[in-house]
Design an enzyme around this catalytic site. Structure first.
Site, PDB file in Angstrom:
ATOM      1  N   ASP A 170      -3.355   6.892  -0.025  1.00 33.99           N
ATOM      2  CA  ASP A 170      -2.548   8.106  -0.150  1.00 33.99           C
ATOM      3  C   ASP A 170      -1.153   7.751  -0.647  1.00 33.99           C
ATOM      4  OD1 ASP A 170      -1.258  10.774   0.798  1.00 33.99           O
ATOM      5  OD2 ASP A 170      -3.359  11.003   1.384  1.00 33.99           O
ATOM      6  N   HIS A 204       3.004  13.280   3.137  1.00 35.09           N
ATOM      7  CA  HIS A 204       1.591  13.621   2.998  1.00 35.09           C
ATOM      8  C   HIS A 204       0.693  12.614   3.716  1.00 35.09           C
ATOM      9  CE1 HIS A 204      -2.360  14.123   1.041  1.00 35.09           C
ATOM     10  NE2 HIS A 204      -1.990  15.381   0.874  1.00 35.09           N
ATOM     11  N   SER A 219      -6.851  18.468   2.015  1.00 34.49           N
ATOM     12  CA  SER A 219      -6.427  17.153   2.500  1.00 34.49           C
ATOM     13  C   SER A 219      -6.643  17.064   3.996  1.00 34.49           C
ATOM     14  CB  SER A 219      -4.944  16.922   2.194  1.00 34.49           C
ATOM     15  OG  SER A 219      -4.719  16.590   0.861  1.00 34.49           O
TER      16      SER A 219
END
Length: 459
Positions: A71, A106, A270
């Site tokens: 990621d 994130h 996600s």
């Protein structure tokens, strides 16, 4: 363009954030003795729907399993203390413990959904608790807009450094639902050959429209769509025939990379992918020898159908972790649907590759194994054993018959008795020993195999 499959509006612990929290109707989650110190925040609504504390955590909390989070990097915030393992930066020289995402974290939020510890002070309770809180995270920074090479390298790195599950909450537009860039497909194949479960988000229509998204479209990847609290499809979830299952993807509670800001409005596939990766970690912790394709098949086969299945939004349904982790009570037949495995097997054949993926015995039926191979060998062995037994029996019959005739001796042609003369040795004479068996240990003939003597073929 390479994108992250999550959109978020970060809220502080200000009046606006608290108002948003109060506006949500979220069931409270009670603590359970078997869960130790893990207490999910009341806003993590999926814990109660999945009965995690009552039915899942007493069985497994993910111990012993490493999840590779390929990621934007993962920040070592308090909620991830003791969770992160030294990772890598495919675009630099770091160890993956820095989150480069512009939205405030994130990769950090993804890691929390998988293995958060809930030690912070959040909205109405502690910080987020992961679905597999005893799992460990291998952070890999691999986001390079417009390039698939770094993601592919990140997948390979995670697979070769102990990850048993790899989460890919990212993607790029794919030409079709079955296309995947060769460099990414090769990396996925590298991971599957090492018996790694690879999970990816289906995509967000807000960022990539309705086009399919890779690496979710890569053969062998478990692609995940997103749903709302009521089980309906999240409106931003990208749909396609490559979607296998779904998981919560809206009104998600997580923390920013600085460990100080919380939000209840994070949404995206996600998050859905992260929860499925956590579920895979729970299964692999309880059943470490279960191959990747069987883990996929259990998640698919125990999913809660939403309408006709499969469908382009939720695939075969919303995952049900309590059922997926209990093969005894909720068995899944080897012939049950397993699209990731079928697609990967087809890819292997199309590329001239052979052998059971993942170094395991190939499953049967719907999992895509060839039929008759293993059973043919068994029948050949049984045939040889039977032939040997028949030969031994025939030889014994001949030998015993000959010995019986020798003991009787020749019949007197002139009468019906024994030959004339005294029977036996003269009185007082030493009697010679009787016939001797050949020297050496006696070898019994092999036993005929009984039904159930041998274990059934490996699945």
């Amino acid at each position: 363009m390479r994108t992250l499959t999550r959109r978020a509006r970060r809220l502080g612990v200000a009046a606006a954030g608290l108002a948003a929290a109060c506006a949500l109707t979220v069931p409270a989650v009670a603590a359970h003795a078997a869960t130790g110190s893990y207490t999910p925040n009341p806003h993590q609504w999926y814990f109660s729907q999945w009965h995690v504390q009552q039915q899942v955590w007493p069985v497994s909390q993910g111990a012993g399993v490493t999840v590779g989070v390929v990621d934007s990097g993962v920040q070592p915030i308090p909620d991830l203390q003791g969770v992160l393992k030294p990772g890598a930066d495919m675009l630099g020289s770091g160890n993956g413990e820095h989150d480069y995402a512009a939205d405030g974290g994130h990769g950090t939020g993804i890691a929390e959904l998988i293995a958060g510890q809930g030690v912070g002070t959040g909205l109405g309770g502690g910080g987020p608790v992961g679905i597999a809180p005893q799992a460990r995270i291998l952070p890999v920074h691999a986001i390079d807009p417009g390039s698939s090479a770094s993601v592919a390298n990140g997948i390979k790195y995670a697979a070769s450094h102990g990850a048993k599950v790899i989460n890919l909450s990212l993607g790029d537009a794919s030409t079709t639902a079955t296309s995947c860039e060769p460099v990414e497909q090769a990396a996925v194949s590298y991971a599957l050959a090492r018996d790694v479960v690879v999970v990816a988000s289906s995509g967000n229509t807000k960022s990539n429209g309705t086009t399919p998204q890779e690496p979710a479209t890569c053969a062998g990847v478990l692609a995940v769509g997103g749903v709302e609290q009521d089980g309906s499809l999240w409106q931003g979830s990208t749909q396609g025939s490559y979607v296998s299952v779904a998981a919560p993807g809206d009104h998600m509670y997580d923390e920013s990379s600085n460990g100080q800001q919380y939000t209840l409005t994070t949404s995206g596939t996600s998050d859905s992918s992260a929860l499925v990766s956590g579920a895979a970690a729970l299964i692999r912790s309880k059943y470490p020898s279960m191959p990747w394709y069987t883990v996929d098949q259990r998640l698919i086969g125990t999913a809660i159908a939403t309408g006709s299945v499969p469908n382009n939004g939720t695939g075969y349904g919303i995952i049900d972790i309590a059922k997926a982790i209990d093969p005894a009570q909720y068995p899944v037949k080897s012939s049950s649907p397993n699209p990731p495995y079928i697609r990967y097997q087809n890819w292997l054949k199309a590329n001239g590759k052979s052998g059971a993926p993942g170094g395991q015995a190939a499953p049967s039926g719907g999992a895509g194994a060839s039929k008759g191979g293993g059973s043919g060998v068994v029948w050949i062995i049984l045939g040889v054993v039977v032939a040997v037994i028949v030969i031994i029996v025939v030889v014994l019959v001949i030998v015993l018959s000959a010995r019986s005739r020798n003991r009787r001796g020749p019949r007197n042609p002139g009468g019906g008795g024994y030959p004339p003369g005294p029977y036996g040795p003269p009185p007082g004479q030493y009697q010679p020993p009787g016939p001797q068996y050949p020297q050496g240990p006696y070898q019994a003939p092999p036993r005929h195999p009984q039904q159930g003597q041998y274990p059934p073929p490996r699945q």
